[in-house]
Scaffold this motif. Structure first.
Motif, short mmCIF file in Angstrom:
data_model
loop_
_atom_site.label_atom_id
_atom_site.label_comp_id
_atom_site.label_asym_id
_atom_site.label_seq_id
_atom_site.Cartn_x
_atom_site.Cartn_y
_atom_site.Cartn_z
N LEU A 28 45.08 40.79 49.57
CA LEU A 28 44.11 39.74 49.89
C LEU A 28 43.64 39.06 48.61
O LEU A 28 43.60 37.83 48.53
CB LEU A 28 42.93 40.34 50.66
CG LEU A 28 41.75 39.41 50.93
CD1 LEU A 28 42.17 38.28 51.87
CD2 LEU A 28 40.59 40.18 51.53
N GLU A 29 43.31 39.86 47.62
CA GLU A 29 42.83 39.32 46.35
C GLU A 29 43.90 38.44 45.68
O GLU A 29 43.59 37.39 45.12
CB GLU A 29 42.42 40.45 45.41
CG GLU A 29 41.64 39.98 44.22
CD GLU A 29 41.06 41.14 43.42
OE1 GLU A 29 40.39 40.82 42.43
OE2 GLU A 29 41.27 42.31 43.76
N LYS A 43 46.10 38.24 55.44
CA LYS A 43 45.69 39.47 54.75
C LYS A 43 44.27 39.87 55.11
O LYS A 43 43.97 41.06 55.24
CB LYS A 43 45.83 39.32 53.22
CG LYS A 43 47.25 39.06 52.77
CD LYS A 43 48.19 40.17 53.21
CE LYS A 43 49.61 39.90 52.75
NZ LYS A 43 50.55 40.94 53.19
N LEU A 44 43.37 38.90 55.27
CA LEU A 44 42.00 39.22 55.68
C LEU A 44 42.00 39.87 57.06
O LEU A 44 41.36 40.90 57.28
CB LEU A 44 41.12 37.97 55.68
CG LEU A 44 39.68 38.16 56.17
CD1 LEU A 44 38.94 39.20 55.33
CD2 LEU A 44 38.94 36.83 56.18
N ALA A 75 35.71 34.06 57.81
CA ALA A 75 35.20 33.67 56.49
C ALA A 75 36.21 32.77 55.78
O ALA A 75 37.42 32.92 55.94
CB ALA A 75 34.93 34.91 55.65
N SER A 76 35.68 31.87 54.99
CA SER A 76 36.55 30.98 54.22
C SER A 76 37.02 31.70 52.95
O SER A 76 36.45 32.70 52.52
CB SER A 76 35.81 29.70 53.83
OG SER A 76 34.84 30.00 52.82
N ILE A 77 38.04 31.16 52.34
CA ILE A 77 38.57 31.73 51.11
C ILE A 77 37.49 31.71 50.03
O ILE A 77 37.36 32.64 49.23
CB ILE A 77 39.87 31.00 50.69
CG1 ILE A 77 40.65 31.83 49.67
CG2 ILE A 77 39.59 29.61 50.17
CD1 ILE A 77 42.07 31.33 49.43
N ARG A 81 35.90 34.88 48.10
CA ARG A 81 35.98 34.89 46.64
C ARG A 81 34.62 35.25 46.03
O ARG A 81 34.55 36.02 45.08
CB ARG A 81 36.43 33.52 46.13
CG ARG A 81 36.58 33.46 44.61
CD ARG A 81 37.06 32.11 44.12
NE ARG A 81 38.49 32.01 44.32
CZ ARG A 81 39.11 31.02 44.95
NH1 ARG A 81 38.43 30.02 45.46
NH2 ARG A 81 40.42 31.01 45.06
N GLU A 82 33.55 34.74 46.61
CA GLU A 82 32.20 35.04 46.12
C GLU A 82 31.81 36.51 46.34
O GLU A 82 30.98 37.03 45.62
CB GLU A 82 31.18 34.13 46.80
CG GLU A 82 31.29 32.68 46.37
CD GLU A 82 30.36 31.77 47.14
OE1 GLU A 82 29.46 32.26 47.85
OE2 GLU A 82 30.52 30.54 47.02
N MET A 83 32.41 37.15 47.34
CA MET A 83 32.09 38.55 47.64
C MET A 83 32.88 39.54 46.79
O MET A 83 32.53 40.71 46.72
CB MET A 83 32.37 38.85 49.12
CG MET A 83 31.46 38.13 50.08
SD MET A 83 31.86 38.52 51.79
CE MET A 83 31.27 40.22 51.90
N LEU A 84 33.96 39.06 46.15
CA LEU A 84 34.82 39.96 45.39
C LEU A 84 34.09 40.54 44.18
O LEU A 84 33.41 39.83 43.45
CB LEU A 84 36.06 39.22 44.89
CG LEU A 84 37.10 38.84 45.92
CD1 LEU A 84 38.21 38.02 45.26
CD2 LEU A 84 37.67 40.04 46.62
N GLY A 85 34.25 41.81 43.99
CA GLY A 85 33.74 42.47 42.80
C GLY A 85 34.87 42.63 41.80
O GLY A 85 35.97 42.09 41.99
N ASP A 86 34.63 43.40 40.76
CA ASP A 86 35.67 43.65 39.76
C ASP A 86 36.88 44.37 40.36
O ASP A 86 37.97 44.28 39.83
CB ASP A 86 35.11 44.49 38.62
CG ASP A 86 34.10 43.73 37.79
OD1 ASP A 86 34.09 42.49 37.85
OD2 ASP A 86 33.30 44.38 37.09
N GLN A 87 36.65 45.09 41.46
CA GLN A 87 37.72 45.87 42.08
C GLN A 87 38.04 45.34 43.47
O GLN A 87 38.50 46.09 44.33
CB GLN A 87 37.31 47.33 42.15
CG GLN A 87 37.10 47.97 40.81
CD GLN A 87 36.76 49.45 40.91
OE1 GLN A 87 37.14 50.11 41.88
NE2 GLN A 87 36.06 49.96 39.95
N GLY A 88 37.83 44.07 43.72
CA GLY A 88 38.11 43.51 45.04
C GLY A 88 36.97 43.80 46.00
O GLY A 88 35.84 44.07 45.60
#
Length: 92
Positions: A28-29, A43-44, A75-77, A81-88
């Protein structure tokens, strides 16, 4: 581990399932990084479906703290993207 899918509720997943979820999270990332909307959407949905499949749904009135919060299926891409942390979305 308690996981909340926004707009749906919480599920409890076992530590053994984290590796499979991480693989889907990585895919997904990668789709987000290149901006591939169709692959992102696939993928989501695959990640959320797997969480629902391996997880045990908690009662709606349960007030357990969520260790992870996942976006809703629609959810939109950019939102993801805003929810992703350093590890997805799923650390590990």
């Amino acid at each position: 581990m308690i996981v909340r899918i926004m707009g749906e509720g919480q599920v409890q997943i076992s530590a053994e399932d984290i590796a499979v979820l991480n693989e889907l999270d990585n895919e997904l990332e990668a789709a987000i990084e290149v901006g591939d909307e169709p692959v992102f959407r696939t993928k989501l949905h695959a990640l959320l479906d797997k969480v629902r499949q391996v997880g045990k749904a908690l009662p709606d009135d349960s007030l357990e703290p969520s260790e992870l919060i996942l976006p809703p299926a629609d959810a939109s891409i950019e939102e993801v993207r805003e929810m992703l942390g350093d590890q997805g979305l799923i650390p590990g």
